[in-house]
Design a protein around this motif. Structure first.
Motif, PDB file in Angstrom:
ATOM      1  N   GLU A  71       0.605  -0.725   0.063  1.00 14.52           N
ATOM      2  CA  GLU A  71       0.195  -0.210   0.445  1.00 14.52           C
ATOM      3  C   GLU A  71       0.894   1.276  -0.249  1.00 14.52           C
ATOM      4  O   GLU A  71       0.708   2.462  -0.653  1.00 14.52           O
ATOM      5  N   SER A  72       1.690   1.360   0.891  1.00  9.95           N
ATOM      6  CA  SER A  72       2.283   2.352   0.737  1.00  9.95           C
ATOM      7  C   SER A  72       3.718   2.663  -0.488  1.00  9.95           C
ATOM      8  O   SER A  72       3.818   3.631  -0.785  1.00  9.95           O
ATOM      9  N   ILE A  73       4.673   2.104  -0.774  1.00  9.91           N
ATOM     10  CA  ILE A  73       5.280   1.859  -1.424  1.00  9.91           C
ATOM     11  C   ILE A  73       5.130   2.026  -2.839  1.00  9.91           C
ATOM     12  O   ILE A  73       5.160   2.077  -3.715  1.00  9.91           O
ATOM     13  N   GLY A  74       3.552   0.999  -3.425  1.00 11.76           N
ATOM     14  CA  GLY A  74       3.394   0.732  -4.477  1.00 11.76           C
ATOM     15  C   GLY A  74       3.972  -0.898  -5.470  1.00 11.76           C
ATOM     16  O   GLY A  74       3.855  -1.851  -4.684  1.00 11.76           O
ATOM     17  N   GLU A  75       3.482  -0.519  -6.848  1.00  7.58           N
ATOM     18  CA  GLU A  75       3.874  -1.869  -7.323  1.00  7.58           C
ATOM     19  C   GLU A  75       5.375  -2.086  -7.283  1.00  7.58           C
ATOM     20  O   GLU A  75       6.324  -1.032  -7.037  1.00  7.58           O
TER      21      GLU A  75
ATOM     22  N   PRO B  31       4.172  -4.610   7.001  1.00  7.63           N
ATOM     23  CA  PRO B  31       2.673  -4.838   6.689  1.00  7.63           C
ATOM     24  C   PRO B  31       1.068  -4.782   5.953  1.00  7.63           C
ATOM     25  O   PRO B  31       0.058  -5.293   6.172  1.00  7.63           O
ATOM     26  N   ASP B  32       1.410  -4.305   5.375  1.00  8.68           N
ATOM     27  CA  ASP B  32       0.344  -4.075   3.952  1.00  8.68           C
ATOM     28  C   ASP B  32       0.876  -4.475   2.686  1.00  8.68           C
ATOM     29  O   ASP B  32       0.099  -3.313   1.903  1.00  8.68           O
ATOM     30  N   VAL B  33       1.185  -5.181   2.887  1.00 10.47           N
ATOM     31  CA  VAL B  33       1.602  -6.191   1.573  1.00 10.47           C
ATOM     32  C   VAL B  33       0.145  -6.386   1.161  1.00 10.47           C
ATOM     33  O   VAL B  33      -0.739  -6.760   1.738  1.00 10.47           O
ATOM     34  N   ARG B  34       0.070  -6.067   0.071  1.00 11.23           N
ATOM     35  CA  ARG B  34      -1.196  -6.101  -0.952  1.00 11.23           C
ATOM     36  C   ARG B  34      -1.485  -6.862  -2.190  1.00 11.23           C
ATOM     37  O   ARG B  34      -2.965  -7.277  -2.821  1.00 11.23           O
TER      38      ARG B  34
ATOM     39  N   THR C 252      11.786 -10.700   5.327  1.00  8.95           N
ATOM     40  CA  THR C 252      12.276  -9.468   6.209  1.00  8.95           C
ATOM     41  C   THR C 252      11.299  -8.414   5.977  1.00  8.95           C
ATOM     42  O   THR C 252      11.160  -7.677   6.380  1.00  8.95           O
ATOM     43  N   PHE C 253      11.127  -9.035   4.108  1.00  7.09           N
ATOM     44  CA  PHE C 253      10.988  -7.794   3.682  1.00  7.09           C
ATOM     45  C   PHE C 253       9.624  -7.352   4.478  1.00  7.09           C
ATOM     46  O   PHE C 253       8.070  -6.437   4.188  1.00  7.09           O
ATOM     47  N   VAL C 254       8.652  -8.881   4.077  1.00  3.98           N
ATOM     48  CA  VAL C 254       6.967  -8.601   3.742  1.00  3.98           C
ATOM     49  C   VAL C 254       6.935  -8.478   5.810  1.00  3.98           C
ATOM     50  O   VAL C 254       6.132  -8.352   5.642  1.00  3.98           O
ATOM     51  N   GLU C 255       7.973  -8.963   6.286  1.00  5.41           N
ATOM     52  CA  GLU C 255       7.860  -8.728   8.372  1.00  5.41           C
ATOM     53  C   GLU C 255       7.755  -7.653   8.513  1.00  5.41           C
ATOM     54  O   GLU C 255       6.825  -7.070   9.056  1.00  5.41           O
TER      55      GLU C 255
END
Length: 201
Positions: free
Chosen positions: A51-55, A95-98, A89-92
């Protein structure tokens, strides 16, 4: 003369599946995607949308082969069978993974009975909106598995009989190992469902 069937970006169809998010987590989906891919071939690329960074908030390429798509290959070079520490680590930390996108590759047999690389045969796109049902699209990007585009003859029948089971196994694994509540075919060519004849209801 029959047209060749080696094509990307106009595959044999897409499966859309709804996922029960109460029975899974993002990490669970990631680990299952890698396990399912190993049965099929390998994961070539991972793309994460937040959500925060985008694609393309996070992108990794894996298992680079020494030949191009649809070229003969003697042995797959598999160096990554599980999610990397950087991916986890990135996913952890986000938390706003879409969306999680996994590009899967495998091998197939061509009309000369050669084993060839299918570089981006299937995309698994998993949608993780917080206020909606989670869903997954399985995009089948090449029709080599069921090659009957212009003509049905002994050659295309033999190729389909050899290659279709590889794809069928992947699709059935996706629909049984992920927490799928319902699924449907979308945009399929007329022979897709008949040839693959999935056993998952």
């Amino acid at each position: 003369m029959a047209q060749r069937v080696w094509r990307y970006d106009y595959g044999i169809g897409t499966i859309y599946a709804e996922l029960d998010k109460s029975k899974t987590s993002i990490m669970d989906l990631i680990h299952k995607a890698f396990a399912i891919a190993e049965d099929f071939g390998f994961i070539r690329r991972v793309e994460v949308t937040t959500e925060s960074i985008g694609e393309d908030a996070f992108v990794e390429n894996y298992n680079i082969q020494g030949t191009g798509a649809f070229k003969p290959i003697d042995k797959l070079n598999i160096t990554t069978k599980a999610p990397t520490k950087e991916f986890i680590t990135f996913v952890e930390k986000h938390p706003d993974v879409r969306k999680l996108n996994f590009i899967l590759s495998t091998v197939g047999v061509d009309e000369h009975n050669r084993t060839v690389l299918l570089g981006g045969a299937v995309d698994l796109s998993i949608y993780l909106e917080p206020d909606e049902e989670w869903g997954m699209n399985i995009f089948i990007n090449t029709d080599i598995f069921v090659p009957l585009f212009w003509i049905k003859d002994a050659r295309t029948e033999a190729m389909a009989e050899t290659n279709a089971p590889v794809l069928k196994r992947l699709l059935e694994n996706c629909l049984t190992r992920f927490p799928v509540t319902e699924w449907e075919w979308l945009d399929t060519l007329y022979y897709t469902e008949t040839y693959l004849n999935l056993s998952v209801k």
